[in-house]
Scaffold this active site. Structure first.
Site, PDB file in Angstrom:
ATOM      1  N   GLU A 262       0.888  -1.168   0.000  1.00  8.36           N
ATOM      2  CA  GLU A 262       0.000   0.000   0.000  1.00  8.36           C
ATOM      3  C   GLU A 262       0.923   1.215   0.000  1.00  8.36           C
ATOM      4  OE1 GLU A 262      -1.918   2.956   0.845  1.00  8.36           O
ATOM      5  OE2 GLU A 262      -2.244   2.164   2.858  1.00  8.36           O
ATOM      6  N   CYS A 296      -1.907   8.927   2.679  1.00  9.32           N
ATOM      7  CA  CYS A 296      -1.675   8.427   1.321  1.00  9.32           C
ATOM      8  C   CYS A 296      -2.867   8.765   0.441  1.00  9.32           C
ATOM      9  CB  CYS A 296      -1.407   6.933   1.348  1.00  9.32           C
ATOM     10  SG  CYS A 296      -2.698   6.019   2.154  1.00  9.32           S
TER      11      CYS A 296
HETATM   12  C1  UN1 Z   1      -3.038   6.019   4.799  1.00  7.86           C
HETATM   13  O1  UN1 Z   1      -2.904   7.226   4.613  1.00  7.86           O
HETATM   14  O2  UN1 Z   1      -2.033   5.256   4.782  1.00  7.86           O
HETATM   15  O3  UN1 Z   1      -8.915   6.574   3.708  1.00  7.86           O
HETATM   16  C2  UN1 Z   1      -4.335   5.362   5.120  1.00  7.86           C
HETATM   17  C3  UN1 Z   1      -8.262   7.184   4.566  1.00  7.86           C
HETATM   18  C4  UN1 Z   1      -7.916   6.478   5.847  1.00  7.86           C
HETATM   19  C5  UN1 Z   1      -6.731   5.596   5.671  1.00  7.86           C
HETATM   20  C6  UN1 Z   1      -5.516   6.279   5.131  1.00  7.86           C
HETATM   21  N1  UN1 Z   1      -9.051   5.683   6.260  1.00  7.86           N
HETATM   22  O4  UN1 Z   1      -7.917   8.340   4.412  1.00  7.86           O
END
Ligand code: UN1
Length: 506
Positions: A262, A296
């Site tokens: 990821e 992310c």
């Molecule tokens: C991340 O930034 O690694 O959808 C995960 C989202 C959160 C998860 C982010 N539930 O923004």
């Protein structure tokens, strides 16, 4: 802004935590320092693992697996249920610790703990639903079915920005699947990892299960490299940059192990002329500015129709000017600090490059505050018509690049025209447009939103992205299958020996 660690998590007395930090240990390579990014203050020193302690941990997780895999899945689910309850009881303290250690605002720190509680709930139900299929056999008195079995001890590498919930996605699902966890957290968030893992371990051990939730805290050179090359770990689930993922992916593939990656995102929001602009404004501000742009899933690119790009950018700029930046634990703060001084430098470099490439800073663009905190101003940069190469890169900071378009095809080409493929969104009043965006020739990302921003996924769906984001899926839906091995079993309950494909062997 001096703060003490939240009470009730046992950190002050934890054998790995050196607290308060004695100056004598500073600079000693055997420690990591947890630092409050809002003040620059060192919160605690944490003893690092070395080659020997790594072996001890791996031994515990490997032996733990031999026991855990034979515990009935619904019983494993009860352990996860108890962990969820314990996380509920410590939600405030953990949320505050996350805020303290990585600079998330309190609401987002609490939200992150809630995300783990949610996935624990999901995993409890899942523990009775690890369904395999049955297939009709072509032979009389035969049956074919699939069994899903525990995979092994698994490596879980997490980043600083979700120092708790991303472990939760992996560990709660992995645990009901019968795997044991070897968690390697970011060295920027070791206290959150210690507090979190201590809770899970204590609950599991209290119910008679040891070696299920293990933790290794160490450098990439000593611990990370060892973990990814370790053949005892059939799966390595890793969250982080594309660069890191490429390395992890190739090392694990070299030993024919599995990865669940990821990695970086470069997420865009498309705003159509028929969009509800009030809604667009709120969705974009949350996704672009929330977590100080360090998700992310953060919105990094705004792709707005030429007929509305100016008024929308103006309204966004006004909203950005009113955002309160500062102490993440203070009431009313919406934007906390970046994680480190080098993150602030990366922010500054990106802005300088954007300007050199013809981008125009609409709002923000500078460091914020004069103390030792790593604050920056949420920033909007208008891209020139000729394009903006820096916008192809993920800078972990609140920078939003604005592009305009005339046709939906153009917007989709921009959306898909980057190497990452995590999240995407469209704001539109038109069902047809939304369905085109979601269709096979629409967005190429793993996550697609309509009339929402690009961040803030619920746990129920599978989470992950395509292309350089790495292709992994975590969290809900059938992501659990990555944590198990599939066995296709064929049973002859008759007394004749018959062969498939009509083969006769007599
Ligand atoms: C991340 O930034 O690694 O959808 C995960 C989202 C959160 C998860 C982010 N539930 O923004």
């Amino acid at each position: 802004m001096h703060r003490t660690l939240p009470a009730g998590l046992g950190l002050e007395t934890h054998p790995r935590v050196v607290f308060p930090v004695p100056s004598a240990v500073s600079g000693n390579g055997a420690f990591a320092y947890s630092t409050n990014p809002a003040t620059g203050e060192v919160l605690a020193g944490i003893r690092l693992d070395d080659e020997r302690s790594y072996e001890t941990v791996l031994g515990r997780a490997s032996e733990g697996f031999l026991r855990w895999r034979s515990i009935p899945a619904p019983v494993r689910g009860q352990v996860v249920r108890a962990i969820g309850e314990e996380l509920r009881a410590h939600k405030e303290a953990l949320g505050e610790l996350i805020a303290l250690e990585v600079g998330k605002i309190r609401a987002e720190g609490l939200g992150e703990v809630q995300e783990t509680i949610d996935i624990a709930d999901f995993a409890v139900g899942l523990s009775r639903q690890l369904y395999g299929k049955t297939m009709p056999s072509e032979r009389a008195d035969h049956v074919i079915r699939e069994h899903w079995h525990p995979l092994g001890p698994i490596g879980v590498i997490t980043a600083f920005n979700f120092p708790h919930a991303v472990w939760g996605w992996n560990a709660m699902i992995g645990a009901v699947c019968g795997d044991t966890m070897v968690w390697k957290p970011s060295l920027l968030a070791p206290l959150t990892a210690l507090a979190t893992n201590t809770i899970a371990q204590r609950v599991a051990e209290g119910l008679g299960h040891s070696g299920v939730f293990e933790l290794v805290i160490g450098t990439d050179a000593v611990i990370g490299e060892r973990l990814i090359a370790d053949r005892r770990l059939p799966l390595v689930s890793a969250t982080g940059s594309c660069r890191m993922g490429r390395h992890v992916g190739s090392v694990v593939a070299g030993r024919l192990g599995r990865t669940l990656l990821e990695l970086g995102g470069n997420n865009a929001v498309i705003v159509e002329p028929d969009a509800d602009l009030d809604l667009a404004l709120r969705a974009i501000v949350f996704s672009a500015v929330g977590t100080a742009g360090q998700r992310c899933t953060t919105t990094r690119r705004l792709i707005a129709h030429a007929s509305i790009v100016d008024p929308l950018t103006d309204r966004l700029a006004t909203a950005y000017r009113s955002i309160r930046i500062g102490d993440p634990l203070a009431e009313g703060t919406l934007v906390g600090p970046l994680i480190s001084a080098s993150a602030v430098e990366a922010f500054e470099r990106a802005i300088a490059r954007a300007v050199a490439e013809g981008g125009k800073v609409v709002v923000g663009g500078k460091r914020f505050g004069s103390g030792n905190g790593h604050f920056v101003e949420p920033t909007i940069i208008r891209a020139p018509a000729s394009g903006l190469p820096i916008a192809h890169e993920e800078t972990f900071a609140p920078i939003l690049y604005v592009f305009s378009y005339r046709t939906l095809d153009e917007a989709l080409a921009l959306n898909n025209g980057v190497s990452q493929g995590l999240s995407s969104a469209i704001l539109t009043g038109s069902n047809r447009t939304a369905e085109r965006f979601l269709g096979p020739a629409g967005t190429d990302c793993g996550l697609a939103y309509v009339n929402l921003g690009t961040s803030g996924a619920e746990i129920g769906g599978a989470f992950g992205g395509e292309k350089d984001t790495g292709g992994g899926r975590e969290s809900g839906s059938d992501a659990w299958k990555a944590y198990m091995r599939r066995q296709t079993s064929t049973i002859n309950y008759g007394s004749a020996f018959t062969l498939a494909q009509g083969i006769r062997f007599e």
